[in-house]
Design a protein around this motif. Sequence first.
Motif, mmCIF file in Angstrom:
data_model
loop_
_atom_site.group_PDB
_atom_site.id
_atom_site.type_symbol
_atom_site.label_atom_id
_atom_site.label_comp_id
_atom_site.label_asym_id
_atom_site.label_seq_id
_atom_site.Cartn_x
_atom_site.Cartn_y
_atom_site.Cartn_z
ATOM 1 N N THR A 87 23.732 27.394 57.119
ATOM 2 C CA THR A 87 23.690 26.067 57.643
ATOM 3 C C THR A 87 25.156 25.513 57.814
ATOM 4 O OG1 THR A 87 21.802 25.718 56.154
ATOM 5 C CG2 THR A 87 22.968 23.716 56.988
ATOM 6 N N MET A 88 26.120 25.833 57.194
ATOM 7 C CA MET A 88 27.378 25.429 57.709
ATOM 8 C C MET A 88 27.797 26.000 58.805
ATOM 9 S SD MET A 88 30.791 25.414 55.167
ATOM 10 C CE MET A 88 30.870 27.068 54.849
ATOM 11 N N LEU A 89 27.546 27.428 58.913
ATOM 12 C CA LEU A 89 28.008 28.022 60.196
ATOM 13 C C LEU A 89 27.138 27.637 61.384
ATOM 14 C CD1 LEU A 89 28.552 31.632 59.093
ATOM 15 C CD2 LEU A 89 30.176 30.020 59.594
ATOM 16 N N GLY A 90 25.993 27.179 61.152
ATOM 17 C CA GLY A 90 25.191 26.562 62.320
ATOM 18 C C GLY A 90 25.634 25.167 62.597
ATOM 19 N N GLY A 91 26.286 24.422 61.695
ATOM 20 C CA GLY A 91 26.701 23.181 61.894
ATOM 21 C C GLY A 91 27.950 23.132 62.813
ATOM 22 N N ARG A 97 29.242 23.654 70.386
ATOM 23 C CA ARG A 97 28.346 23.975 71.395
ATOM 24 C C ARG A 97 28.380 25.350 71.690
ATOM 25 N NH1 ARG A 97 29.978 18.967 75.030
ATOM 26 N NH2 ARG A 97 31.936 19.744 73.933
ATOM 27 N N ARG A 98 28.300 26.143 70.895
ATOM 28 C CA ARG A 98 28.362 27.676 71.264
ATOM 29 C C ARG A 98 27.159 28.378 70.304
ATOM 30 N NH1 ARG A 98 30.809 26.875 74.948
ATOM 31 N NH2 ARG A 98 32.878 27.242 75.289
ATOM 32 N N ARG A 139 20.904 21.740 75.244
ATOM 33 C CA ARG A 139 20.641 23.307 75.389
ATOM 34 C C ARG A 139 21.467 23.911 76.589
ATOM 35 N NH1 ARG A 139 16.992 27.258 73.255
ATOM 36 N NH2 ARG A 139 16.864 29.056 74.788
ATOM 37 N N ALA A 140 21.683 23.027 77.497
ATOM 38 C CA ALA A 140 22.240 23.552 78.897
ATOM 39 C C ALA A 140 23.850 23.570 78.437
ATOM 40 C CB ALA A 140 22.126 23.005 80.109
ATOM 41 N N GLN A 141 24.322 22.581 77.444
ATOM 42 C CA GLN A 141 25.649 22.449 77.195
ATOM 43 C C GLN A 141 26.080 23.832 76.377
ATOM 44 O OE1 GLN A 141 26.172 18.990 74.884
ATOM 45 N NE2 GLN A 141 25.827 17.827 76.694
ATOM 46 N N PHE A 142 25.377 24.502 75.545
ATOM 47 C CA PHE A 142 25.524 25.554 74.991
ATOM 48 C C PHE A 142 25.894 26.774 75.890
ATOM 49 C CE2 PHE A 142 24.080 23.188 71.700
ATOM 50 C CZ PHE A 142 24.492 23.816 70.305
ATOM 51 N N PHE A 143 25.023 26.817 77.058
ATOM 52 C CA PHE A 143 25.099 27.890 77.966
ATOM 53 C C PHE A 143 26.116 27.691 79.404
ATOM 54 C CE2 PHE A 143 21.442 28.456 75.566
ATOM 55 C CZ PHE A 143 21.633 29.675 74.760
ATOM 56 N N ARG A 144 27.059 26.781 79.081
ATOM 57 C CA ARG A 144 27.918 26.459 80.159
ATOM 58 C C ARG A 144 28.677 27.660 80.565
ATOM 59 N NH1 ARG A 144 29.931 23.355 76.136
ATOM 60 N NH2 ARG A 144 31.954 23.785 75.996
#
Length: 163
Positions: A87-91, A97-98, A139-144
């Motif tokens: 959970t911490m790593l997900g945060g 935004r990766r 979601r698009a920000q993660f894949f810029r």
Amino acid sequence: MRNPFARSRTVAPGLLLVMVGLLSALTNAVNVAHTLADREAFETKTREDYEGMAERANEPWIRDFGEFTVKWLPVAQYAFLAMGLTTMLGGIAMIRRRFHSLAMVGAVLSLFNVVNCCCVLGFPAGGWALFVLMNPEVRAQFFRPRASGTPEWSTARTRDYAS
């Protein structure tokens, strides 16, 4: 001074996931250390607790859960420790935004982290994070595209989502 919350919608729920994950990881690490420090005392106290519950409730079948708890509670403590760390790593992934998938997994795990009352904060934090992460703009920000000098394979996924 720049406001980090105005920059992206992922910062606030990401910080909340980090806090929930850290709280969960710390409490579960203490529980694991306590169990491992004196295994015999843990086993004795657990058996006595279930014996007392069986006597108070006048239900002898409750005693059977004592052995089950002695065997499986340490395993569950390790599992919840891993959930807290994830959970911490997900945060962190959400703030940066990766790794969208890791952020999603961290948000979902925070919903199910019910040990030590971490669900009191984990459920709203995970729900908010999932709500934000499911937004197509977020979601698009993660894949810029990455900055120049990044390997070609890292931008290949970006092209798939851009179309």
